[in-house]
Design an enzyme around this catalytic site. Sequence first.
Site, PDB file in Angstrom:
ATOM      1  NE  ARG A 187     -16.619  76.623  73.199  1.00  0.00           N
ATOM      2  CZ  ARG A 187     -15.545  75.967  73.620  1.00  0.00           C
ATOM      3  NH1 ARG A 187     -15.378  74.716  73.286  1.00  0.00           N
ATOM      4  NH2 ARG A 187     -14.653  76.539  74.392  1.00  0.00           N
ATOM      5  CG  ASP A 256     -18.536  70.209  73.065  1.00  0.00           C
ATOM      6  OD1 ASP A 256     -19.012  69.257  72.425  1.00  0.00           O
ATOM      7  OD2 ASP A 256     -17.666  70.076  73.942  1.00  0.00           O
TER       8      ASP A 256
HETATM    9  P1  AMP Z   1     -13.554  68.758  76.513  1.00  0.00           P
HETATM   10  O1  AMP Z   1     -13.583  67.265  76.452  1.00  0.00           O
HETATM   11  O2  AMP Z   1     -12.248  69.320  76.997  1.00  0.00           O
HETATM   12  O3  AMP Z   1     -14.040  69.401  75.274  1.00  0.00           O
HETATM   13  O4  AMP Z   1     -14.581  69.140  77.675  1.00  0.00           O
HETATM   14  C1  AMP Z   1     -15.944  68.809  77.657  1.00  0.00           C
HETATM   15  C2  AMP Z   1     -16.649  69.494  78.789  1.00  0.00           C
HETATM   16  O5  AMP Z   1     -16.156  69.049  80.058  1.00  0.00           O
HETATM   17  C3  AMP Z   1     -16.486  70.992  78.821  1.00  0.00           C
HETATM   18  O6  AMP Z   1     -17.682  71.556  79.276  1.00  0.00           O
HETATM   19  C4  AMP Z   1     -15.373  71.200  79.807  1.00  0.00           C
HETATM   20  O7  AMP Z   1     -15.391  72.479  80.389  1.00  0.00           O
HETATM   21  C5  AMP Z   1     -15.684  70.120  80.831  1.00  0.00           C
HETATM   22  N1  AMP Z   1     -14.496  69.708  81.595  1.00  0.00           N
HETATM   23  C6  AMP Z   1     -13.447  69.000  81.154  1.00  0.00           C
HETATM   24  N2  AMP Z   1     -12.557  68.793  82.140  1.00  0.00           N
HETATM   25  C7  AMP Z   1     -13.041  69.386  83.246  1.00  0.00           C
HETATM   26  C8  AMP Z   1     -12.576  69.543  84.598  1.00  0.00           C
HETATM   27  N3  AMP Z   1     -11.421  69.023  84.993  1.00  0.00           N
HETATM   28  N4  AMP Z   1     -13.365  70.230  85.446  1.00  0.00           N
HETATM   29  C9  AMP Z   1     -14.531  70.752  85.051  1.00  0.00           C
HETATM   30  N5  AMP Z   1     -15.026  70.642  83.813  1.00  0.00           N
HETATM   31  C10 AMP Z   1     -14.293  69.978  82.902  1.00  0.00           C
HETATM   32 MG    MG Z   2     -14.183  71.159  74.548  1.00  0.00          MG
END
Ligand code: AMP
Ligand code: MG
Length: 491
Positions: A187, A256
Amino acid sequence: MTEKKSMPEAGWRFDNSYSVLPELAYTKQSPTPVQAPRLVVFNGPLAASLGLNAGALRSDEGAAVLAGNHIPEGAEPLAQAYAGHQFGHFTMLGDGRALLLGEHMTPQGQRFDIQLKGAGRTPYSRGGDGRAALGPMLREYIISEAMHGLGIPTTRSLAVTATGEPVYRETELPGAILTRVAASHLRVGTFQFMSRWGTDEQLRALADYTLQRHFPNAQAAGQPYLSLLREVIQRQVQLIAKWQLVGFIHGVMNTDNMALSGETIDYGPCAFMDAYDPAAVFSSIDAQGRYAYGNQPRIAAWNLARFAEALLPLLHDDEDQAVQLAEGALADFVQLYHGHWFTGMRAKLGLFNEEPEDVGLIEQLLGMMQKHRADYTNTFRALTFNKPEETVMFGAAEFARWQEQWKARQSRQPMPHEQVQQLMQRSNPAVIPRNHRVEEALKAAVEQEDYTVMERLVDILSRPYDHDAEQEAYCTPPEPSAQPYRTFCGT
Ligand code: AMP
Ligand code: MG
């Protein structure tokens, strides 16, 4: 500890090139086993294209692998480190709930990341539980496969496996793991991470790896890292133009969530626009409209500037010259984007060649669509089949004038009508994943364990340019409602 077990009949052929990167870039981490894995959705055609054996993957043993309970022979699971600008703010992130099982090599020699999303906690989980809820994983499955059907580069979904365990969000929800297939998970944020916490040598190793994996031709160029920047810009420009042309709103274009391969990644609060509106936003967390439909090209350019910044030490030893090179590459964005968008829009209107007045013709149509809140997809579909809809816009005098101009413009090109019609059919989808249809499929699956609604929707969405009678029922926009449709992050 998860147990290692070989399952050669599934056809996995893992390679783990990511682990050649500096150790800073990842943490070896096994999935956390779940109680009762059960495959609820499986993508047979994708499995076949990867050279995987669907029968073996559908078995209990196969589901155990897709749930992270068994690690297949050759896989070396890891969590990737990355950083990123979330809504403009820089943060350390990383795979908090996803694990790269390994890179699967297809019989044709193509390399794909196989990622388990929702596989348990990692060192990057921060306060999160490392898990995912069934509804959002099914949602990613539906929309990513719809994007693939639309011909838009995207990560894909091989399977959704219910874990038999609850996850706790605002309420208790069933848990699930999505098996995501991607050209890679590199990314913009991976480079931001390395530029911030790694040495220049480590950054160079990451850049060399990215070049080798995605842009092998650029590696041989005189200035490989400048070529890397230019190639990534090209891929992003093409991707965002495609989003705009179908009315896709990603919803969370943080750095990201921007893959260097040029694939759409991370289907959280994304949605397709119904009525044409540059200000359209669905995400509940995007109160400012930063990631509104009409802002997406600008945001992509902003994200690419963050990528260029991360690359600066590799572009030139002299910082001023490095900045100049980066700025030169970034300056091309607007023109490149306009070119792809314009070509795509002309195709949507059945125009093969280019005339100076075409931009005006397109803008007039979009202006009328905005004014009358015309459905974006159905307007182009109606134009394709010359079947005016019974809407205010199609009845307006200004539309009649526009249509006359457009028809005259079409007839100034030498192609026969049939060819024009074909161009329009393959440029204007009949169906998109309408929000109410997606919700209906998710409700049946999550609340009644009835997956037939979703399977039928996925099938219809896999061939959006067919324009057949079966699709008709999926073309209707939602009933206007008092509450605007809202999406939530896929947690
Ligand atoms: P995203 O919004 O899915 O792009 O996630 C943003 C960040 O939050 C990334 O680093 C994900 O790995 C982390 N993340 C999202 N949901 C969870 C979860 N349930 N447990 C741990 N990390 C999370
Ligand atoms: Mg993400």
